[in-house]
Design a protein around this motif. Structure first.
Motif, PDB file in Angstrom:
ATOM      1  N   ALA A   7       0.834  -1.210   0.000  1.00  0.00           N
ATOM      2  CA  ALA A   7       0.000   0.000   0.000  1.00  0.00           C
ATOM      3  C   ALA A   7       0.868   1.259   0.000  1.00  0.00           C
ATOM      4  CB  ALA A   7      -0.940  -0.003   1.200  1.00  0.00           C
ATOM      5  N   GLN A   8       1.970   1.245   0.752  1.00  0.00           N
ATOM      6  CA  GLN A   8       2.879   2.401   0.772  1.00  0.00           C
ATOM      7  C   GLN A   8       3.567   2.591  -0.578  1.00  0.00           C
ATOM      8  OE1 GLN A   8       5.137   0.997   4.148  1.00  0.00           O
ATOM      9  NE2 GLN A   8       4.341   2.655   5.450  1.00  0.00           N
ATOM     10  N   ARG A   9       4.000   1.473  -1.174  1.00  0.00           N
ATOM     11  CA  ARG A   9       4.640   1.572  -2.501  1.00  0.00           C
ATOM     12  C   ARG A   9       3.646   2.082  -3.531  1.00  0.00           C
ATOM     13  NH1 ARG A   9       6.779  -3.296  -0.708  1.00  0.00           N
ATOM     14  NH2 ARG A   9       5.372  -4.505  -2.016  1.00  0.00           N
ATOM     15  N   SER A  10       2.431   1.597  -3.467  1.00  0.00           N
ATOM     16  CA  SER A  10       1.379   2.026  -4.396  1.00  0.00           C
ATOM     17  C   SER A  10       1.074   3.512  -4.224  1.00  0.00           C
ATOM     18  CB  SER A  10       0.122   1.190  -4.175  1.00  0.00           C
ATOM     19  OG  SER A  10      -0.890   1.564  -5.074  1.00  0.00           O
ATOM     20  N   ALA A  11       0.987   3.961  -2.971  1.00  0.00           N
ATOM     21  CA  ALA A  11       0.720   5.382  -2.699  1.00  0.00           C
ATOM     22  C   ALA A  11       1.864   6.261  -3.205  1.00  0.00           C
ATOM     23  CB  ALA A  11       0.495   5.601  -1.199  1.00  0.00           C
ATOM     24  N   HIS A  12       3.090   5.771  -3.049  1.00  0.00           N
ATOM     25  CA  HIS A  12       4.258   6.518  -3.535  1.00  0.00           C
ATOM     26  C   HIS A  12       4.237   6.625  -5.064  1.00  0.00           C
ATOM     27  CE1 HIS A  12       8.292   8.144  -3.467  1.00  0.00           C
ATOM     28  NE2 HIS A  12       8.664   7.241  -4.354  1.00  0.00           N
ATOM     29  N   ARG A  41       7.141   8.245 -17.866  1.00  0.00           N
ATOM     30  CA  ARG A  41       8.574   8.534 -17.990  1.00  0.00           C
ATOM     31  C   ARG A  41       8.994   9.606 -16.985  1.00  0.00           C
ATOM     32  NH1 ARG A  41       8.120   8.011 -23.150  1.00  0.00           N
ATOM     33  NH2 ARG A  41       7.654  10.184 -23.578  1.00  0.00           N
ATOM     34  N   ARG A  42       8.231  10.693 -16.924  1.00  0.00           N
ATOM     35  CA  ARG A  42       8.545  11.773 -15.972  1.00  0.00           C
ATOM     36  C   ARG A  42       8.548  11.273 -14.539  1.00  0.00           C
ATOM     37  NH1 ARG A  42       7.426  17.552 -17.047  1.00  0.00           N
ATOM     38  NH2 ARG A  42       7.003  17.736 -19.266  1.00  0.00           N
ATOM     39  N   ALA A  43       7.595  10.408 -14.226  1.00  0.00           N
ATOM     40  CA  ALA A  43       7.460   9.902 -12.859  1.00  0.00           C
ATOM     41  C   ALA A  43       8.493   8.836 -12.528  1.00  0.00           C
ATOM     42  CB  ALA A  43       6.056   9.339 -12.659  1.00  0.00           C
ATOM     43  N   GLY A  44       9.147   8.297 -13.558  1.00  0.00           N
ATOM     44  CA  GLY A  44      10.129   7.244 -13.337  1.00  0.00           C
ATOM     45  C   GLY A  44       9.483   5.921 -12.955  1.00  0.00           C
ATOM     46  N   VAL A  45       8.307   5.673 -13.512  1.00  0.00           N
ATOM     47  CA  VAL A  45       7.616   4.403 -13.242  1.00  0.00           C
ATOM     48  C   VAL A  45       7.341   3.710 -14.567  1.00  0.00           C
ATOM     49  CG1 VAL A  45       6.560   5.341 -11.143  1.00  0.00           C
ATOM     50  CG2 VAL A  45       5.249   5.336 -13.269  1.00  0.00           C
ATOM     51  N   SER A  46       7.067   2.429 -14.487  1.00  0.00           N
ATOM     52  CA  SER A  46       6.783   1.673 -15.705  1.00  0.00           C
ATOM     53  C   SER A  46       5.403   2.028 -16.231  1.00  0.00           C
ATOM     54  CB  SER A  46       6.855   0.171 -15.421  1.00  0.00           C
ATOM     55  OG  SER A  46       5.746  -0.221 -14.612  1.00  0.00           O
ATOM     56  N   ARG A  47       5.227   1.770 -17.488  1.00  0.00           N
ATOM     57  CA  ARG A  47       3.904   1.987 -18.111  1.00  0.00           C
ATOM     58  C   ARG A  47       2.862   1.107 -17.432  1.00  0.00           C
ATOM     59  NH1 ARG A  47       0.046   4.448 -20.523  1.00  0.00           N
ATOM     60  NH2 ARG A  47      -0.717   3.643 -22.489  1.00  0.00           N
ATOM     61  N   GLY A  48       3.232  -0.107 -17.070  1.00  0.00           N
ATOM     62  CA  GLY A  48       2.311  -1.010 -16.381  1.00  0.00           C
ATOM     63  C   GLY A  48       1.876  -0.454 -15.032  1.00  0.00           C
ATOM     64  N   ALA A  49       2.824   0.131 -14.303  1.00  0.00           N
ATOM     65  CA  ALA A  49       2.484   0.732 -13.002  1.00  0.00           C
ATOM     66  C   ALA A  49       1.533   1.909 -13.204  1.00  0.00           C
ATOM     67  CB  ALA A  49       3.746   1.181 -12.277  1.00  0.00           C
ATOM     68  N   GLN A  50       1.778   2.683 -14.236  1.00  0.00           N
ATOM     69  CA  GLN A  50       0.893   3.815 -14.527  1.00  0.00           C
ATOM     70  C   GLN A  50      -0.503   3.320 -14.875  1.00  0.00           C
ATOM     71  OE1 GLN A  50       0.203   5.059 -18.316  1.00  0.00           O
ATOM     72  NE2 GLN A  50      -1.565   5.611 -17.100  1.00  0.00           N
ATOM     73  N   LEU A  51      -0.585   2.316 -15.723  1.00  0.00           N
ATOM     74  CA  LEU A  51      -1.892   1.779 -16.120  1.00  0.00           C
ATOM     75  C   LEU A  51      -2.626   1.128 -14.953  1.00  0.00           C
ATOM     76  CD1 LEU A  51      -0.988   0.252 -19.590  1.00  0.00           C
ATOM     77  CD2 LEU A  51      -2.524   2.177 -19.150  1.00  0.00           C
ATOM     78  N   HIS A  52      -1.883   0.536 -14.050  1.00  0.00           N
ATOM     79  CA  HIS A  52      -2.505  -0.065 -12.871  1.00  0.00           C
ATOM     80  C   HIS A  52      -3.154   1.013 -11.997  1.00  0.00           C
ATOM     81  CE1 HIS A  52      -3.174  -2.731  -9.490  1.00  0.00           C
ATOM     82  NE2 HIS A  52      -2.570  -1.853  -8.713  1.00  0.00           N
ATOM     83  N   GLN A  53      -2.481   2.126 -11.842  1.00  0.00           N
ATOM     84  CA  GLN A  53      -2.994   3.215 -11.004  1.00  0.00           C
ATOM     85  C   GLN A  53      -4.108   4.000 -11.708  1.00  0.00           C
ATOM     86  OE1 GLN A  53      -2.184   4.130  -7.842  1.00  0.00           O
ATOM     87  NE2 GLN A  53      -0.712   2.476  -7.602  1.00  0.00           N
ATOM     88  N   PHE A  54      -3.867   4.304 -12.990  1.00  0.00           N
ATOM     89  CA  PHE A  54      -4.784   5.153 -13.760  1.00  0.00           C
ATOM     90  C   PHE A  54      -4.901   4.580 -15.171  1.00  0.00           C
ATOM     91  CE2 PHE A  54      -2.635   7.858 -10.648  1.00  0.00           C
ATOM     92  CZ  PHE A  54      -3.718   8.369  -9.973  1.00  0.00           C
TER      93      PHE A  54
END
Length: 192
Positions: free
Chosen positions: A13-18, A46-59
């Motif tokens: 949950a903390q990693r997800s919130a971050h 890219r700007r956030a430094g996260v994977s596309r999959g992580a971005q799609l999971h969140q939004f």
């Protein structure tokens, strides 16, 4: 010689919130720098430094991401304003200041884009209601008894218009205009 330093482990949950926070911040930056049309979910990831999959999971869509980013920034900005315990005699200045900076520019990008983008428009309607409610409550808290509900509503609408026209003035021109018009505005809407 290796050193075993234990790092505190973060929960999922903390990693997800971050990750979510990084995406929201990157979205606002992108909207301010590139506008709505130039903002893409890939660019935000890219700007956030996260994977596309992580971005799609969140939004899962651009619309959900940009609306969540603006909503998050509105809540944060309102909390900052109220925490500063602003002087009620400066209520209109505080309100006008709320319509400056990254939050205003990001919201403005979405307002303009929503005019022709049905999906974004439909997502923005409830957001704008929440923003207006938050502004109304915050303004009532800051301005106290001197401003009635109609005066607050009118002042919010005027502050939005004031902010849009300020885009075409220099900071000096804007400062002069505020110094000249805010006392007039206050005299017209206060219940003193």
């Amino acid at each position: 010689m290796t050193q075993d330093t234990e790092r505190p482990t973060r929960t999922q949950a903390q990693r997800s919130a971050h990750t979510r926070q990084k995406l929201l911040d990157a979205t606002i930056d992108s909207l301010v720098e590139l506008g709505y049309a130039g903002t893409s979910t890939q660019g935000i990831a890219r700007r956030a430094g996260v994977s596309r999959g992580a971005q799609l999971h969140q939004f899962p869509t651009k619309v959900t991401l940009v609306v969540a980013a603006v909503e998050h920034l509105v809540e944060k900005r309102l909390a900052e304003i109220l925490a500063a315990d602003p002087d009620p005699d400066r209520g209109l200045e505080v309100l006008v200041e709320a319509f400056t900076g990254p939050l205003f520019y990001a919201a403005l990008e979405l307002w303009v884009a929503a005019r022709t983008d049905t999906e974004l428009f439909e997502a923005m309607v409830p957001l704008e209601r929440r923003v207006t409610d938050a502004l109304t409550g915050g303004a009532a808290e800051v301005m106290g008894e001197r401003f009635g509900p109609d005066s607050i509503e009118l002042s919010i609408e005027l502050a939005r218009g004031f902010a849009v026209s300020a885009l075409f003035r220099t900071p000096e021109e804007e400062s002069e205009r505020r110094a000249r018009l805010l006392p007039l505005w206050e005299g017209l809407v206060t219940s003193r």
